[in-house]
Design an enzyme around this catalytic site. Structure first.
Site, short mmCIF file in Angstrom:
data_model
loop_
_atom_site.label_atom_id
_atom_site.label_comp_id
_atom_site.label_asym_id
_atom_site.label_seq_id
_atom_site.Cartn_x
_atom_site.Cartn_y
_atom_site.Cartn_z
N HIS A 174 2.85 -9.81 -2.33
CA HIS A 174 2.72 -10.51 -2.92
C HIS A 174 1.11 -11.99 -2.94
O HIS A 174 1.07 -12.57 -3.91
CB HIS A 174 3.34 -11.72 -3.39
CG HIS A 174 3.90 -12.51 -5.23
ND1 HIS A 174 3.10 -13.06 -5.58
CD2 HIS A 174 5.29 -12.68 -5.75
CE1 HIS A 174 3.77 -13.66 -6.45
NE2 HIS A 174 4.40 -13.75 -7.02
N ASP A 232 0.01 4.01 -19.73
CA ASP A 232 0.50 4.81 -20.28
C ASP A 232 -0.58 5.80 -19.33
O ASP A 232 -1.81 5.83 -19.33
CB ASP A 232 -0.34 5.58 -21.39
CG ASP A 232 0.29 6.71 -22.00
OD1 ASP A 232 0.68 8.00 -21.51
OD2 ASP A 232 -0.61 7.66 -23.14
#
Length: 475
Positions: free
Chosen positions: A171, A387
């Site tokens: 993070h 995608d």
């Protein structure tokens, strides 16, 4: 079919390091004072689940069987642009963090599952995700942030031709939106592009503390509250439920707002309502202070905007505070006002003041005592942007399973979701102890009970099934 009646098995191949496809600079790259907060020194987990693309064009050369190789090759090419992910974290005197750009690589795991997408929930998958630990690889040294790779990716093929991509990212290197920018780049290159549409920008110095520091806000999110004031529940006693809020549920909530709050955002309304319900369910002492910490992105709040492509941490965490008594006994509008005030406090000065606070007070950690954390991950779901050319996304969001971590049990991400009737809304996963979850479900069910007054809800229990949530774990 109940998950408890199924056995899920995933066969992993040996993890391997994927390095940038071309030579990258060797350098020491300092993180900002927003990046290296102590509360961010862990790996966040994201899961994207795909079904087999139903309408591949005849011209497409992509086959689902090839997806592991496609993503692996694209990862090497993407790391040429995002080469800090291939480095390792280091700490210098004073506790400051930097990335040593070594090019050691990102950990990559290929896996095959013995189950299909339908066994996970088909087109309407919701947390808890079964067998989550098998879909996200955790290396033996994962607790040591200085030796563990900064990014770990596992690609799991499903029996039906679908696949799952799990990400575990340190993070400190990026917030969720920054990680999503990397994932979009990876997807673009997987589809044949030579470089990302948005080129990455490091420039972490832009969010360093000022000289001299100027802490201009109270920053009550960092209040010092003794941890012994609240006993955390046993992780074994926690259950996870996912609640869906679509147009019907949000309209019902708005009926209980004062007219001047009708224009509040979906995020503000949901946060106020859930904070209130959770407080009732847990049963805090009426005089206890309860808190909700709100994740607020600041990328669009600068007078001189952060550069396009900046993928570091740029999130502030303002907090709304109330006694449990006031939160429960006052109308819902009271909680909405508190949430709006905290959220609207965030501007450029607020995030700079946060950086200054980190410098002055030695990177304090946000208080977790009687605290609920919420974040909106609506940008994590854009089928066109994530995608890979071989599948259609059916779930994109936080990786949440039946075994919570201390980082996640007190937090709820808001996930963009379309339910089985085609309604678009927010899916909100919530962890609570078993008894508290029963009470929480009762509060949620009352939302659509037209004879109940939302303003006068009192704690009660209910075993009746809710129409608003998806139950996968037994209460």
């Amino acid at each position: 079919m109940a998950f408890s009646s199924l056995v899920f098995n995933v066969r992993r191949r040996e993890p391997e390091l994927v390095v940038p496809a071309k030579p990258t600079p060797y350098e020491f790259m300092y993180l900002s004072d927003i990046d290296d907060r102590k509360g961010l020194r862990f790996h966040m987990s994201i899961l994207h689940i795909y079904r087999n693309k139903r309408n591949l064009s005849m011209a497409s050369t992509c086959k689902t069987d090839d997806i592991v190789g496609i993503i692996k090759k694209a990862l090497a090419d993407t790391l040429v642009f995002y080469y800090p992910f291939a480095g390792r974290l280091r700490q210098v005197p004073g506790g400051k963090l930097l990335v040593e750009s070594t090019g050691q690589g990102v950990l990559f795991i290929e896996a095959d599952a013995d189950f299909s997408l339908n066994q996970l929930g088909g087109d309407f998958i919701k947390p808890p995700i079964p067998c989550l630990e098998q879909l996200l690889y955790s290396p033996p040294d994962s607790e040591d942030i200085f030796s563990c790779p900064l990014l770990i990716i596992q690609v799991t093929r499903l029996m039906c031709g679908g696949f799952i991509v799990g990400y575990r990212s340190n993070h400190t290197i990026s917030d969720a939106q920054g990680l999503y920018q990397f994932i979009k780049a990876l997807a673009e290159i997987s589809r044949g592009k030579l470089y990302p549409c948005i080129l990455p920008v490091w420039e972490r110095h832009l969010l360093n503390a000022r000289d001299p520091p100027q802490v201009m806000f109270a920053h009550r999110e960092y209040d010092s509250i003794p941890n012994d004031e609240e006993k955390h529940p046993s992780l074994d006693d926690l259950v996870l439920e996912s609640f869906f809020f679509g147009p019907k549920e949000l309209a019902a909530l708005k009926q209980h707002l004062h007219p001047h709050l009708q224009t509040c955002t979906t995020f503000e309304l949901l946060t106020a309502w859930l904070w209130r319900c959770r407080t009732i369910a847990i049963g805090y002492d009426p005089k206890d202070q309860v808190r909700v910490v709100i994740s607020v992105g600041t990328r669009g709040k600068f007078h001189s905007p952060l550069p396009t492509g900046f993928y570091g941490n740029a999130v502030a965490y303002p907090v709304a505070v109330s006694t449990a008594e006031n939160l429960i006994q006052n109308p819902l509008s009271f909680a909405v006002e508190l949430v709006k005030k905290a959220k609207n406090e965030v501007n450029e000065e607020y995030i700079r003041s946060t950086a200054d606070l980190m410098s002055v007070k030695g990177r304090p950690i946000i208080s977790t005592v009687r605290t609920y954390f919420v974040t909106d991950l609506k940008y994590m779901w854009n089928a066109d942007e994530i995608d890979f050319g071989c599948g259609e996304v059916v779930y994109a969001g936080r990786a949440l399973g039946t075994n919570p971590t201390l980082n996640y049990w007190m937090s709820s991400p808001y996930i963009s979701y379309t339910n089985n009737t085609g309604d678009k809304g927010r899916l909100v996963p919530v962890y609570l102890p078993r008894l508290a979850m029963k009470k929480f479900v009762s509060q949620i069910e009352s939302l659509m009970n037209k004879t109940a007054s939302v303003e006068s809800i009192q704690p009660e229990t209910s075993n009746s099934p809710s129409t608003l949530f998806h139950r996968k774990s037994a209460l």
